[in-house]
Design a protein around this motif. Structure first.
Motif, PDB file in Angstrom:
ATOM      1  N   LYS A  83     -71.122 110.224  91.539  1.00  0.00           N
ATOM      2  CA  LYS A  83     -70.816 111.171  91.175  1.00  0.00           C
ATOM      3  C   LYS A  83     -69.038 110.775  90.514  1.00  0.00           C
ATOM      4  CE  LYS A  83     -71.288 114.086  94.246  1.00  0.00           C
ATOM      5  NZ  LYS A  83     -72.206 115.651  94.770  1.00  0.00           N
ATOM      6  N   ALA A  84     -68.521 110.345  92.000  1.00  0.00           N
ATOM      7  CA  ALA A  84     -66.597 109.964  91.580  1.00  0.00           C
ATOM      8  C   ALA A  84     -66.720 109.056  90.593  1.00  0.00           C
ATOM      9  CB  ALA A  84     -66.445 109.970  92.666  1.00  0.00           C
ATOM     10  N   TYR A  85     -67.759 107.757  90.980  1.00  0.00           N
ATOM     11  CA  TYR A  85     -66.314 106.757  90.098  1.00  0.00           C
ATOM     12  C   TYR A  85     -66.990 106.344  89.354  1.00  0.00           C
ATOM     13  CZ  TYR A  85     -62.774 107.079  93.631  1.00  0.00           C
ATOM     14  OH  TYR A  85     -61.794 106.985  93.554  1.00  0.00           O
ATOM     15  N   LEU A  86     -68.840 106.785  89.145  1.00  0.00           N
ATOM     16  CA  LEU A  86     -69.265 106.020  88.174  1.00  0.00           C
ATOM     17  C   LEU A  86     -69.214 106.015  86.926  1.00  0.00           C
ATOM     18  CD1 LEU A  86     -72.616 103.866  87.613  1.00  0.00           C
ATOM     19  CD2 LEU A  86     -73.360 106.352  87.825  1.00  0.00           C
ATOM     20  N   ILE A  87     -68.722 107.376  85.865  1.00  0.00           N
ATOM     21  CA  ILE A  87     -68.851 107.172  84.487  1.00  0.00           C
ATOM     22  C   ILE A  87     -67.608 106.430  84.165  1.00  0.00           C
ATOM     23  CG2 ILE A  87     -67.443 108.385  82.791  1.00  0.00           C
ATOM     24  CD1 ILE A  87     -69.930 110.664  84.037  1.00  0.00           C
ATOM     25  N   PRO A  88     -66.210 106.087  85.555  1.00  0.00           N
ATOM     26  CA  PRO A  88     -64.940 105.315  85.098  1.00  0.00           C
ATOM     27  C   PRO A  88     -65.032 104.186  85.180  1.00  0.00           C
ATOM     28  CG  PRO A  88     -64.992 107.653  86.887  1.00  0.00           C
ATOM     29  CD  PRO A  88     -65.888 107.373  86.344  1.00  0.00           C
ATOM     30  N   VAL A  89     -66.103 103.493  86.321  1.00  0.00           N
ATOM     31  CA  VAL A  89     -66.501 102.411  86.143  1.00  0.00           C
ATOM     32  C   VAL A  89     -66.641 102.295  84.987  1.00  0.00           C
ATOM     33  CG1 VAL A  89     -67.404 100.316  87.261  1.00  0.00           C
ATOM     34  CG2 VAL A  89     -65.711 102.582  88.509  1.00  0.00           C
ATOM     35  N   THR A  90     -67.546 102.899  84.405  1.00  0.00           N
ATOM     36  CA  THR A  90     -68.635 102.006  83.423  1.00  0.00           C
ATOM     37  C   THR A  90     -67.738 102.201  81.819  1.00  0.00           C
ATOM     38  OG1 THR A  90     -71.190 103.938  84.513  1.00  0.00           O
ATOM     39  CG2 THR A  90     -70.850 102.906  81.544  1.00  0.00           C
ATOM     40  N   ILE A  91     -66.596 103.313  81.702  1.00  0.00           N
ATOM     41  CA  ILE A  91     -66.002 103.902  80.587  1.00  0.00           C
ATOM     42  C   ILE A  91     -64.581 101.919  80.907  1.00  0.00           C
ATOM     43  CG2 ILE A  91     -64.030 104.510  79.843  1.00  0.00           C
ATOM     44  CD1 ILE A  91     -65.303 106.615  80.526  1.00  0.00           C
ATOM     45  N   PHE A  92     -64.675 101.426  82.478  1.00  0.00           N
ATOM     46  CA  PHE A  92     -64.009 100.414  82.294  1.00  0.00           C
ATOM     47  C   PHE A  92     -64.933  99.631  82.009  1.00  0.00           C
ATOM     48  CE2 PHE A  92     -62.884  96.698  85.233  1.00  0.00           C
ATOM     49  CZ  PHE A  92     -61.119  96.148  84.568  1.00  0.00           C
ATOM     50  N   VAL A  93     -65.999  99.262  82.021  1.00  0.00           N
ATOM     51  CA  VAL A  93     -67.033  97.825  82.075  1.00  0.00           C
ATOM     52  C   VAL A  93     -66.797  98.025  80.526  1.00  0.00           C
ATOM     53  CG1 VAL A  93     -68.987  96.744  82.695  1.00  0.00           C
ATOM     54  CG2 VAL A  93     -68.182  97.764  84.483  1.00  0.00           C
ATOM     55  N   ILE A  94     -67.524  98.842  79.843  1.00  0.00           N
ATOM     56  CA  ILE A  94     -67.300  98.807  77.915  1.00  0.00           C
ATOM     57  C   ILE A  94     -65.921  98.469  77.243  1.00  0.00           C
ATOM     58  CG2 ILE A  94     -67.509 100.302  76.506  1.00  0.00           C
ATOM     59  CD1 ILE A  94     -69.599 102.203  78.167  1.00  0.00           C
ATOM     60  N   ILE A  95     -65.278  98.941  78.295  1.00  0.00           N
ATOM     61  CA  ILE A  95     -63.529  98.476  77.619  1.00  0.00           C
ATOM     62  C   ILE A  95     -63.141  97.048  77.708  1.00  0.00           C
ATOM     63  CG2 ILE A  95     -61.338  98.473  77.823  1.00  0.00           C
ATOM     64  CD1 ILE A  95     -61.278 101.680  78.448  1.00  0.00           C
ATOM     65  N   MET A  96     -63.778  96.275  78.627  1.00  0.00           N
ATOM     66  CA  MET A  96     -63.825  94.836  79.081  1.00  0.00           C
ATOM     67  C   MET A  96     -64.299  94.138  78.319  1.00  0.00           C
ATOM     68  SD  MET A  96     -64.488  93.033  82.641  1.00  0.00           S
ATOM     69  CE  MET A  96     -66.205  93.852  83.215  1.00  0.00           C
ATOM     70  N   ASN A  97     -65.612  94.777  77.880  1.00  0.00           N
ATOM     71  CA  ASN A  97     -66.713  93.918  76.930  1.00  0.00           C
ATOM     72  C   ASN A  97     -66.056  94.363  75.543  1.00  0.00           C
ATOM     73  OD1 ASN A  97     -69.986  92.418  77.735  1.00  0.00           O
ATOM     74  ND2 ASN A  97     -68.606  94.871  79.149  1.00  0.00           N
ATOM     75  N   LEU A  98     -65.417  94.964  75.279  1.00  0.00           N
ATOM     76  CA  LEU A  98     -64.888  95.061  73.576  1.00  0.00           C
ATOM     77  C   LEU A  98     -63.523  94.367  73.937  1.00  0.00           C
ATOM     78  CD1 LEU A  98     -65.003  99.268  73.585  1.00  0.00           C
ATOM     79  CD2 LEU A  98     -66.235  97.437  72.173  1.00  0.00           C
ATOM     80  N   ILE A  99     -63.221  94.310  74.816  1.00  0.00           N
ATOM     81  CA  ILE A  99     -61.932  93.024  74.672  1.00  0.00           C
ATOM     82  C   ILE A  99     -62.394  91.826  74.271  1.00  0.00           C
ATOM     83  CG2 ILE A  99     -60.262  91.596  76.195  1.00  0.00           C
ATOM     84  CD1 ILE A  99     -59.771  94.759  77.093  1.00  0.00           C
ATOM     85  N   TYR A 100     -63.367  91.521  75.400  1.00  0.00           N
ATOM     86  CA  TYR A 100     -63.584  89.866  75.203  1.00  0.00           C
ATOM     87  C   TYR A 100     -64.642  89.801  73.523  1.00  0.00           C
ATOM     88  CZ  TYR A 100     -65.426  89.606  80.600  1.00  0.00           C
ATOM     89  OH  TYR A 100     -64.839  89.171  81.009  1.00  0.00           O
ATOM     90  N   LEU A 101     -65.005  90.568  72.772  1.00  0.00           N
ATOM     91  CA  LEU A 101     -65.681  91.029  71.736  1.00  0.00           C
ATOM     92  C   LEU A 101     -64.637  90.853  70.742  1.00  0.00           C
ATOM     93  CD1 LEU A 101     -67.474  90.389  69.379  1.00  0.00           C
ATOM     94  CD2 LEU A 101     -67.386  93.220  69.347  1.00  0.00           C
ATOM     95  N   SER A 102     -63.198  91.423  71.289  1.00  0.00           N
ATOM     96  CA  SER A 102     -62.102  91.443  70.434  1.00  0.00           C
ATOM     97  C   SER A 102     -61.490  89.880  70.844  1.00  0.00           C
ATOM     98  CB  SER A 102     -61.652  92.894  70.887  1.00  0.00           C
ATOM     99  OG  SER A 102     -61.697  93.607  70.457  1.00  0.00           O
ATOM    100  N   TRP A 103     -61.412  89.315  71.529  1.00  0.00           N
ATOM    101  CA  TRP A 103     -61.292  87.863  71.204  1.00  0.00           C
ATOM    102  C   TRP A 103     -61.709  86.780  71.294  1.00  0.00           C
ATOM    103  CZ3 TRP A 103     -56.497  85.692  72.842  1.00  0.00           C
ATOM    104  CH2 TRP A 103     -56.257  84.716  73.731  1.00  0.00           C
ATOM    105  N   TYR A 104     -63.564  86.843  70.995  1.00  0.00           N
ATOM    106  CA  TYR A 104     -63.947  86.112  69.810  1.00  0.00           C
ATOM    107  C   TYR A 104     -63.922  86.455  69.091  1.00  0.00           C
ATOM    108  CZ  TYR A 104     -68.430  83.773  69.539  1.00  0.00           C
ATOM    109  OH  TYR A 104     -68.891  82.528  68.169  1.00  0.00           O
ATOM    110  N   MET A 105     -63.318  87.110  67.925  1.00  0.00           N
ATOM    111  CA  MET A 105     -63.266  87.388  66.804  1.00  0.00           C
ATOM    112  C   MET A 105     -61.923  86.555  66.516  1.00  0.00           C
ATOM    113  SD  MET A 105     -66.038  88.404  65.425  1.00  0.00           S
ATOM    114  CE  MET A 105     -67.662  88.879  66.345  1.00  0.00           C
ATOM    115  N   TRP A 106     -61.030  87.256  67.158  1.00  0.00           N
ATOM    116  CA  TRP A 106     -59.590  86.658  67.516  1.00  0.00           C
ATOM    117  C   TRP A 106     -59.241  85.171  67.249  1.00  0.00           C
ATOM    118  CZ3 TRP A 106     -55.673  83.682  69.283  1.00  0.00           C
ATOM    119  CH2 TRP A 106     -54.548  83.937  69.292  1.00  0.00           C
ATOM    120  N   SER A 107     -59.710  84.611  68.288  1.00  0.00           N
ATOM    121  CA  SER A 107     -59.932  83.172  68.916  1.00  0.00           C
ATOM    122  C   SER A 107     -61.024  82.240  67.329  1.00  0.00           C
ATOM    123  CB  SER A 107     -60.871  82.343  69.606  1.00  0.00           C
ATOM    124  OG  SER A 107     -60.264  83.483  70.642  1.00  0.00           O
ATOM    125  N   PHE A 108     -61.667  83.100  66.915  1.00  0.00           N
ATOM    126  CA  PHE A 108     -62.642  82.338  66.285  1.00  0.00           C
ATOM    127  C   PHE A 108     -61.907  82.349  64.540  1.00  0.00           C
ATOM    128  CE2 PHE A 108     -65.643  82.347  62.628  1.00  0.00           C
ATOM    129  CZ  PHE A 108     -66.913  81.337  62.824  1.00  0.00           C
TER     130      PHE A 108
END
Length: 313
Positions: free
Chosen positions: A133-158
């Protein structure tokens, strides 16, 4: 048939190693995440938390879990980048990224939290419910942001890699066009044969008259020619097979894989066992060099020697 962007992606996968978050960044992020999980609104009751050993226990385990999740996420992304890269398989990769990069990571994180805190610290399911109840939503948002960073870094490197490839190809094309232009300039309007060759005198390219070349030599280290009038050596670019097509076959002959000889430097020839042949050069020309003609080339070289009036012993 493999498309151009698929070939470029394959080349990118072979030559470029994505690092994503370096270790020090993982450590810093893990500390921040761990401290956030142990904040004032935590499901743990920690009055005076800085002096409470429970805080440091929870903080330590949370840090290890965060480090593990970061490492697992990066390992998973590298595996997906290798097997299902973004550009050729965007839709399929997106679904895999959601399942493995978000849902899978979240399930793994929940399992670790429950095993360590729910079971290890005997907090039970009520603790797990409070945590979700306290942290699932914030942690989920953090994980999604982390995946977006991975995608952005991959695209920029490519994109950086692809732009560099375009520049390299453009330079290669310019170089080939320049070489072609030089080859055309070396051909006279009145003669079908090469009259001069661009050679390297140190770091400077200079034209050298072909009739002033004693022989062309090619070995593992370099290709060079020797000037008749000065005995100076100069390096050149074309291979012997490319060069012989532009030379007058009455003046020059490719006698082996390593030599093209001018008629003026040949003093004689002698037959060897197994139908091989040895070319004898005039005194002072390439001393110490032994020029052998293979059985496959012997007949052709023999005709050329007879044409230029050289006796074969």
């Amino acid at each position: 048939m493999i498309k151009h962007y698929e070939k470029l992606t394959l080349l990118f996968q072979q030559q470029h190693k994505l690092r994503y978050f370096p270790v020090y960044a993982q450590v810093i992020l893990s500390i921040l995440v761990s401290h956030y999980l142990c904040g004032p609104n935590s499901f743990f009751s920690m009055e005076g938390k800085w002096d409470n050993k429970t805080y440091w226990i929870v903080f330590g385990f949370s840090f290890l879990i965060a480090m593990f999740i970061f490492t697992l996420a990066q390992w998973m992304n590298k595996r997906l980048d290798k097997g299902t890269p973004w550009l050729p398989h965007f839709c399929k990769r997106m679904s895999l990224q959601v399942w493995y990069g978000v849902v899978g990571i979240m399930i793994c994180e929940l399992i670790l939290m429950y095993l360590i805190f729910g079971v290890g610290l005997s907090q039970g399911w009520s603790w797990m419910w409070n945590y979700m109840k306290a942290y699932l939503i914030p942690v989920t948002i953090f994980v999604i942001i982390m995946n977006l960073i991975y995608l952005s870094w991959y695209m920029w490197s490519f994109a950086f890699f692809a732009s560099k490839q375009v520049v390299d190809v453009s330079r290669e094309i310019d170089s080939l066009l320049e070489q072609l232009s030089d080859q055309m300039k070396m051909l006279s309007n009145d003669s079908p044969f090469l009259l001069s060759l661009k050679v390297m005198d140190g770091y400077k390219a200079i034209p050298l008259a072909v009739n002033d070349i004693a022989f062309f030599r090619s070995d593992k280290n370099a290709r060079y020619c020797v000037q008749l009038s000065t005995s100076n050596q100069f390096k050149f670019m074309p291979t012997l097979d490319e060069l012989i097509r532009f030379l007058d076959d009455e003046e020059f002959c490719k006698v082996s894989r390593s030599y093209i000889l001018h008629r003026s430097v040949v003093d004689g020839a002698e037959m060897l066992p197994n139908r091989k042949m040895r070319i004898i050069l005039k005194e002072g020309v390439a001393p110490g060099e032994e020029i052998l003609v293979s059985r496959e080339s012997a007949d052709q070289v023999k005709k050329w020697l007879e044409w230029i009036g050289i006796a074969i012993r």
